[in-house]
Design a protein around this motif. Structure first.
Motif, PDB file in Angstrom:
ATOM      1  N   GLN A  32      -4.547 -45.146 -23.844  1.00 37.05           N
ATOM      2  CA  GLN A  32      -3.529 -44.126 -23.649  1.00 37.05           C
ATOM      3  C   GLN A  32      -2.320 -44.698 -22.941  1.00 37.05           C
ATOM      4  OE1 GLN A  32      -5.793 -41.062 -21.552  1.00 37.05           O
ATOM      5  NE2 GLN A  32      -5.853 -39.906 -23.459  1.00 37.05           N
ATOM      6  N   THR A  33      -1.176 -44.106 -23.264  1.00 37.82           N
ATOM      7  CA  THR A  33       0.037 -44.393 -22.506  1.00 37.82           C
ATOM      8  C   THR A  33       0.217 -43.225 -21.540  1.00 37.82           C
ATOM      9  OG1 THR A  33       1.483 -43.247 -24.079  1.00 37.82           O
ATOM     10  CG2 THR A  33       1.072 -45.596 -24.475  1.00 37.82           C
ATOM     11  N   THR A  38      -3.075 -43.634 -27.892  1.00 45.32           N
ATOM     12  CA  THR A  38      -2.626 -44.512 -28.968  1.00 45.32           C
ATOM     13  C   THR A  38      -3.737 -44.794 -29.972  1.00 45.32           C
ATOM     14  OG1 THR A  38      -3.083 -46.453 -27.603  1.00 45.32           O
ATOM     15  CG2 THR A  38      -0.825 -45.603 -27.578  1.00 45.32           C
ATOM     16  N   HIS A  39      -4.880 -45.270 -29.495  1.00 44.81           N
ATOM     17  CA  HIS A  39      -6.000 -45.607 -30.376  1.00 44.81           C
ATOM     18  C   HIS A  39      -7.310 -45.140 -29.765  1.00 44.81           C
ATOM     19  CE1 HIS A  39      -2.964 -48.633 -31.521  1.00 44.81           C
ATOM     20  NE2 HIS A  39      -3.494 -48.505 -32.733  1.00 44.81           N
ATOM     21  N   ASN A  61      -5.921 -44.279 -35.220  1.00 41.95           N
ATOM     22  CA  ASN A  61      -4.591 -44.609 -34.722  1.00 41.95           C
ATOM     23  C   ASN A  61      -3.836 -43.285 -34.671  1.00 41.95           C
ATOM     24  OD1 ASN A  61      -1.833 -45.263 -34.454  1.00 41.95           O
ATOM     25  ND2 ASN A  61      -2.173 -47.267 -35.402  1.00 41.95           N
ATOM     26  N   LYS A  63      -0.892 -42.380 -33.408  1.00 41.94           N
ATOM     27  CA  LYS A  63       0.538 -42.362 -33.712  1.00 41.94           C
ATOM     28  C   LYS A  63       0.796 -42.544 -35.213  1.00 41.94           C
ATOM     29  CE  LYS A  63       4.937 -44.300 -32.321  1.00 41.94           C
ATOM     30  NZ  LYS A  63       5.644 -45.232 -31.459  1.00 41.94           N
TER      31      LYS A  63
END
Length: 180
Positions: A32-33, A38-39, A61, A63
Motif C-alpha cells: 500500500q501507498t 497497489t498490489h 494489481n 491500479k
C-alpha cells in the motif's frame, strides 16, 4: 478443501490455513501507498521440491485493474462481466471466468458471505464466509473458504483472488457509507 484466513476480517494481510491441521497453505500480503493499495499477492508457501521458499501464484494489481494467475495476466474487463438488460437491474451477481475452457461463476454476496455458483451446472462450487459483525467480547470467527473438488482442481487461485477482490470492495463500500 476448507481453509481459514487467520487475520480476523482482514483478507488483505493473512495466512490461509488448512482447517484440519492449521498448516499454512498460502499467504496473502498487500502493498500500500499512503492513499491506496497497489498490489495484493497470494503466495504458495509450500512450493515444489527444489523451488523457492514461497512462490507467487496470484496477484491483483489494483491500479491497473488486472489479475495474474500463475504468470498469466488479464484485465478485469476480460474476466468479469455484469448482467445486461432488464434482469441486470435486479440481479446482484457478477460473472467471473478466467478463460476459454474454464467454468464461469456467478459470484453473489449473501448474508453469510460470498457464494460462487457454476453457471453451467447451477452448483455452488465455493463459499467465502465472512463474520457479519465483529464481537466486542469473545472469540472472533475467522473467514472460512470452502472449495469443491471441481473448483479446487481448475480455479483454486482464481477464486481466491476473486473472493479477496469482492470482499475488499465490499468493505471499502461499507466503510465509505459509514457516516464519517
Amino acid at each position: 478443501m476448507e481453509v481459514i484466513f487467520d487475520n480476523k476480517a482482514n483478507v488483505m494481510q493473512a495466512k490461509i490455513r488448512a482447517v484440519h491441521d492449521k498448516s499454512v497453505i498460502y499467504s496473502v500480503t498487500t502493498d500500500q501507498t499512503v492513499w491506496s493499495r497497489t498490489h495484493t499477492y497470494v503466495k504458495d508457501v509450500n512450493p515444489t521440491i527444489g523451488g523457492e521458499t514461497a512462490t507467487t501464484v496470484g496477484v491483483i494489481n489494483w491500479k491497473a485493474k488486472t489479475f495474474e494467475v500463475n504468470g498469466q495476466r488479464k484485465h478485469l474487463n476480460a474476466i468479469r462481466r455484469k448482467p445486461i438488460g432488464f434482469s441486470g437491474l435486479r440481479e446482484k451477481a457478477r460473472y467471473w471466468k478466467w478463460g476459454e475452457g474454464r467454468e464461469e461463476y456467478a459470484i453473489l454476496h449473501q448474508e453469510e458471505g460470498w457464494e460462487a455458483t457454476c453457471t453451467s451446472t447451477g452448483e455452488v462450487e465455493a463459499t467465502f464466509t465472512v463474520p457479519y459483525r465483529p464481537q466486542l467480547f469473545g472469540k472472533v470467527k475467522p473467514i472460512v473458504l470452502n472449495l469443491t473438488r471441481t473448483a479446487l482442481a481448475k480455479d483454486e487461485v482464481f477464486l481466491i483472488l476473486v473472493f479477496i477482490y469482492c470482499e475488499a470492495k465490499r468493505q471499502e463500500k461499507m466503510n465509505s457509507a459509514g457516516g464519517w
